[in-house]
Structure formats: structure tokens, C-alpha cells
Motif scaffolding. Structure first.
Motif, PDB file in Angstrom:
ATOM      1  N   ILE A 159     112.698   0.433  45.218  1.00 23.20           N
ATOM      2  CA  ILE A 159     111.417   1.040  44.874  1.00 23.20           C
ATOM      3  C   ILE A 159     110.351   0.615  45.877  1.00 23.20           C
ATOM      4  O   ILE A 159     109.530   1.428  46.339  1.00 23.20           O
ATOM      5  CB  ILE A 159     110.981   0.638  43.445  1.00 23.20           C
ATOM      6  CG1 ILE A 159     111.982   1.160  42.406  1.00 23.20           C
ATOM      7  CG2 ILE A 159     109.575   1.144  43.145  1.00 23.20           C
ATOM      8  CD1 ILE A 159     111.999   2.655  42.243  1.00 23.20           C
ATOM      9  N   ILE A 160     110.362  -0.666  46.243  1.00 21.45           N
ATOM     10  CA  ILE A 160     109.392  -1.178  47.216  1.00 21.45           C
ATOM     11  C   ILE A 160     109.582  -0.505  48.571  1.00 21.45           C
ATOM     12  O   ILE A 160     108.610  -0.106  49.234  1.00 21.45           O
ATOM     13  CB  ILE A 160     109.514  -2.707  47.353  1.00 21.45           C
ATOM     14  CG1 ILE A 160     109.151  -3.382  46.026  1.00 21.45           C
ATOM     15  CG2 ILE A 160     108.632  -3.228  48.482  1.00 21.45           C
ATOM     16  CD1 ILE A 160     109.405  -4.876  46.002  1.00 21.45           C
ATOM     17  N   ALA A 162     110.954   2.462  49.165  1.00 20.33           N
ATOM     18  CA  ALA A 162     110.543   3.863  49.066  1.00 20.33           C
ATOM     19  C   ALA A 162     109.025   3.998  49.108  1.00 20.33           C
ATOM     20  O   ALA A 162     108.482   4.865  49.813  1.00 20.33           O
ATOM     21  CB  ALA A 162     111.088   4.478  47.774  1.00 20.33           C
ATOM     22  N   MET A 163     108.320   3.126  48.374  1.00 19.83           N
ATOM     23  CA  MET A 163     106.857   3.182  48.359  1.00 19.83           C
ATOM     24  C   MET A 163     106.283   2.853  49.732  1.00 19.83           C
ATOM     25  O   MET A 163     105.311   3.477  50.176  1.00 19.83           O
ATOM     26  CB  MET A 163     106.303   2.227  47.307  1.00 19.83           C
ATOM     27  CG  MET A 163     106.506   2.697  45.878  1.00 19.83           C
ATOM     28  SD  MET A 163     105.729   1.612  44.658  1.00 19.83           S
ATOM     29  CE  MET A 163     103.996   1.792  45.102  1.00 19.83           C
ATOM     30  N   THR A 164     106.881   1.877  50.409  1.00 20.69           N
ATOM     31  CA  THR A 164     106.389   1.497  51.739  1.00 20.69           C
ATOM     32  C   THR A 164     106.553   2.643  52.726  1.00 20.69           C
ATOM     33  O   THR A 164     105.643   2.958  53.509  1.00 20.69           O
ATOM     34  CB  THR A 164     107.134   0.256  52.247  1.00 20.69           C
ATOM     35  OG1 THR A 164     106.946  -0.816  51.329  1.00 20.69           O
ATOM     36  CG2 THR A 164     106.617  -0.162  53.620  1.00 20.69           C
ATOM     37  N   LYS A 165     107.709   3.286  52.709  1.00 20.50           N
ATOM     38  CA  LYS A 165     107.934   4.430  53.595  1.00 20.50           C
ATOM     39  C   LYS A 165     107.005   5.589  53.246  1.00 20.50           C
ATOM     40  O   LYS A 165     106.603   6.361  54.124  1.00 20.50           O
ATOM     41  CB  LYS A 165     109.397   4.861  53.522  1.00 20.50           C
ATOM     42  CG  LYS A 165     110.361   3.825  54.098  1.00 20.50           C
ATOM     43  CD  LYS A 165     111.808   4.247  53.935  1.00 20.50           C
ATOM     44  CE  LYS A 165     112.191   5.343  54.895  1.00 20.50           C
ATOM     45  NZ  LYS A 165     113.653   5.618  54.854  1.00 20.50           N
ATOM     46  N   ALA A 166     106.644   5.699  51.968  1.00 19.92           N
ATOM     47  CA  ALA A 166     105.713   6.744  51.545  1.00 19.92           C
ATOM     48  C   ALA A 166     104.299   6.440  52.007  1.00 19.92           C
ATOM     49  O   ALA A 166     103.545   7.344  52.395  1.00 19.92           O
ATOM     50  CB  ALA A 166     105.753   6.890  50.026  1.00 19.92           C
ATOM     51  N   ILE A 167     103.912   5.158  51.967  1.00 18.54           N
ATOM     52  CA  ILE A 167     102.588   4.757  52.469  1.00 18.54           C
ATOM     53  C   ILE A 167     102.477   5.089  53.948  1.00 18.54           C
ATOM     54  O   ILE A 167     101.483   5.683  54.402  1.00 18.54           O
ATOM     55  CB  ILE A 167     102.361   3.253  52.230  1.00 18.54           C
ATOM     56  CG1 ILE A 167     102.168   2.964  50.740  1.00 18.54           C
ATOM     57  CG2 ILE A 167     101.150   2.755  53.033  1.00 18.54           C
ATOM     58  CD1 ILE A 167     102.182   1.487  50.384  1.00 18.54           C
ATOM     59  N   THR A 239     105.378   9.439  45.458  1.00 13.34           N
ATOM     60  CA  THR A 239     104.051  10.018  45.182  1.00 13.34           C
ATOM     61  C   THR A 239     102.991   8.919  45.113  1.00 13.34           C
ATOM     62  O   THR A 239     101.891   9.057  45.674  1.00 13.34           O
ATOM     63  CB  THR A 239     104.078  10.820  43.868  1.00 13.34           C
ATOM     64  OG1 THR A 239     105.053  11.865  43.966  1.00 13.34           O
ATOM     65  CG2 THR A 239     102.715  11.437  43.594  1.00 13.34           C
ATOM     66  N   ILE A 240     103.315   7.817  44.449  1.00 10.02           N
ATOM     67  CA  ILE A 240     102.371   6.689  44.366  1.00 10.02           C
ATOM     68  C   ILE A 240     102.099   6.130  45.751  1.00 10.02           C
ATOM     69  O   ILE A 240     100.949   5.873  46.132  1.00 10.02           O
ATOM     70  CB  ILE A 240     102.925   5.597  43.431  1.00 10.02           C
ATOM     71  CG1 ILE A 240     103.005   6.110  41.990  1.00 10.02           C
ATOM     72  CG2 ILE A 240     102.059   4.335  43.503  1.00 10.02           C
ATOM     73  CD1 ILE A 240     103.753   5.191  41.052  1.00 10.02           C
ATOM     74  N   GLY A 241     103.152   5.935  46.542  1.00  8.80           N
ATOM     75  CA  GLY A 241     102.981   5.421  47.897  1.00  8.80           C
ATOM     76  C   GLY A 241     102.183   6.361  48.772  1.00  8.80           C
ATOM     77  O   GLY A 241     101.348   5.932  49.575  1.00  8.80           O
ATOM     78  N   ASN A 242     102.427   7.664  48.638  1.00 12.38           N
ATOM     79  CA  ASN A 242     101.645   8.650  49.399  1.00 12.38           C
ATOM     80  C   ASN A 242     100.160   8.555  49.069  1.00 12.38           C
ATOM     81  O   ASN A 242      99.298   8.657  49.956  1.00 12.38           O
ATOM     82  CB  ASN A 242     102.137  10.068  49.103  1.00 12.38           C
ATOM     83  CG  ASN A 242     103.415  10.442  49.822  1.00 12.38           C
ATOM     84  OD1 ASN A 242     104.020  11.476  49.535  1.00 12.38           O
ATOM     85  ND2 ASN A 242     103.877   9.623  50.748  1.00 12.38           N
TER      86      ASN A 242
END
Length: 279
Positions: A159-160, A162-167, A239-242
């Protein structure tokens, strides 16, 4: 010259964000559906280029075509709005309620458009289910599985990741949305917005709207994925990371460095000497 200086660019983006935040439901949905479909077109174009050249960098080079269509037509892409609308709020031009309304319906429109294009592309690529393998089908399935099962196998750490790559992704995507305002000419806008979007896709970062097309289409094509795999291990954290990447690293950052501070005198004016009593 058609170059727009950064301070004016950020103000123009804020005004555009304020306008977007006040759109009606019908406009947001239709514009969102078109945006989701156009990014689907761009994704399959990128995969086609990658397959035909065996060079993923070529796919990344052509992917921004979809983004250009969205920006030039003034459509609704929720990931771009993650920076533009909060910027309008920071400058007192819209409300939290309006922002939430836009985010929800733009996301919904993007999802519907992505699913629509995915269904139509599935019919085209599989001959209505009669073809079950091929370079494009294999590509979509392999990408979708990498975007879900890879993170699932890592558990919470996935999850971390995925969120980092999304950020990182939406840092560049929203910068591309801002760069569309750096020029008053069409060619200038295209060239400027092309660069950051090319950067994000070349790195294989995670974009929520692209994934709305890739993962459900892969499921239709027979990927060993569930709806839970899609949403839990990709769509929600991405979506959260984006949002974090777009709001903090583009919207807030550029607002802070281009925010005009009120002063008692113009910085370009030389103050007159003070009179000394008795002289």
C-alpha cells in the motif's frame, strides 16, 4: 512573446479551478466521461507503440496525446483537479463544498468513461471474446496484474509503495495541467504540458484514471484479479496518493512561492528620503 510568467500562470490556474468547482452535474459528468475515455485511448496507443517498437520509452513519448486532448478541450480530469481546485480555495475563490462536489462527480465521470472505453476496446481486441490471447491482451493483463498483485504480495508495505508511486505520478500530471497555462499559443501549450506527462508515464508511476481503464479491462480479458484486488490494492491507495502529490507538491508549493504579499510600497518604487525635524 506568448510566455506567461509563473505568478500570472498560478493565478490563471486558480481562476480556472474556481470555474471548474462551480460547474453543474451534467457538465462535470460529460466532461469526466470524455476524459476517462481519452486517457484509455492514450493508454492503448502507448501500449501499441511499446509492442511494435519493443521500447517502452516510445510508448511514454506518445501517451501525452490523451492529456493534450483533455486540457485543450477544457474537460474534467479528477487528478488534475486535485491541484487546481485546492489552489482556488487557497486563494479564496471557492469553497470546500464545491471542491468535494467536483471531486466526487469528476471521479465518477472518469470511471464511467474509462469503463466505457474498456468495454469497447475489449470487444475490438478480443473479437467479442473469441480471441483470448495476443500481444495487446497479454500486455494489458500483465500490466494490471503488476499494478495489483505485486502490491498485494507485499501486504501493508505494498500500500505504501502504491501510494508513493501515485504521489510521484500526480506531482508530474498536475504540473502538466499547470504548464498548459504557461503559453497563450496552442503549440506552446502542447509542448509545455507534454513534458511532465511523458516523465510520469516513462517511470511507470500510478495514475488513478489510467488504472480505471487498465485493470477492469484486464479482468474482462481474463486476468486472475478480483474487484477487491483492483480497489484495495490499487484504486483506493492510488487515488489518495494522487491527491497528496497534486495538492502538496504542485498546488500548495506553487501557491506559496508565487503568492503576492501585501506591502505598503511597491517594490519597484524608491522611497523618498525621510524629513529630519529641524533641517
Amino acid at each position: 512573446m506568448d510566455y506567461i510568467k509563473p505568478a500570472q500562470l498560478v493565478e490563471d490556474v486558480a481562476q480556472a479551478g474556481a470555474y471548474k468547482s462551480k460547474l453543474g452535474l451534467k457538465d462535470i459528468l460529460i466532461k469526466g466521461i470524455l476524459s476517462g475515455a481519452f486517457l484509455g485511448f492514450a493508454t492503448t496507443l502507448a501500449y501499441t507503440a511499446t509492442i511494435e517498437t519493443n521500447l517502452s520509452i516510445v510508448g511514454a513519448l506518445v501517451f501525452p496525446v490523451g492529456f493534450v486532448l483533455i486540457l485543450l478541450l477544457g474537460l474534467e480530469l479528477v487528478t488534475g483537479n486535485f491541484a487546481m481546485l485546492p489552489l482556488a480555495k487557497l486563494r479564496g475563490q471557492t469553497s470546500i463544498t464545491n471542491i468535494g462536489y467536483n471531486f466526487f462527480w469528476a471521479f465518477t465521470g472518469n470511471l464511467l468513461g474509462s469503463l466505457l472505453y474498456g468495454l469497447l476496446f475489449y470487444i475490438s481486441a478480443t473479437k467479442l471474446g473469441h480471441v483470448t490471447d495476443g500481444p495487446m491482451i497479454d500486455k494489458i493483463i500483465s500490466v494490471a496484474e503488476a499494478k495489483t498483485l505485486t502490491y498485494k504480495n507485499l501486504g501493508g508495505e505494498g500500500i505504501i509503495v502504491a501510494m508513493t508511486k501515485a504521489i510521484l505520478c500526480n506531482w508530474m500530471v498536475t504540473l502538466g495541467a499547470f504548464m498548459a497555462f504557461v503559453s497563450s499559443s496552442t503549440i506552446g501549450k502542447i509542448a509545455a504540458m507534454w513534458l511532465p506527462v511523458f516523465l510520469f508515464f516513462a517511470h511507470g508511476f500510478e495514475h488513478a484514471v489510467v488504472n480505471m481503464f487498465v485493470i477492469p479491462t484486464a479482468i474482462l480479458m481474463g486476468a486472475d484479479l478480483s474487484l477487491g484486488d483492483w480497489w484495495l490494492w490499487n484504486q483506493i491507495p492510488v487515488t489518495i496518493g494522487n491527491f497528496i502529490g497534486g495538492f502538496i507538491f504542485t498546488g500548495l508549493a506553487l501557491h506559496l512561492v508565487n503568492h503576492k504579499k501585501k506591502t505598503n510600497m511597491d517594490s519597484n518604487t524608491i522611497p523618498t528620503p525621510l524629513r529630519i525635524k529641524g533641517l
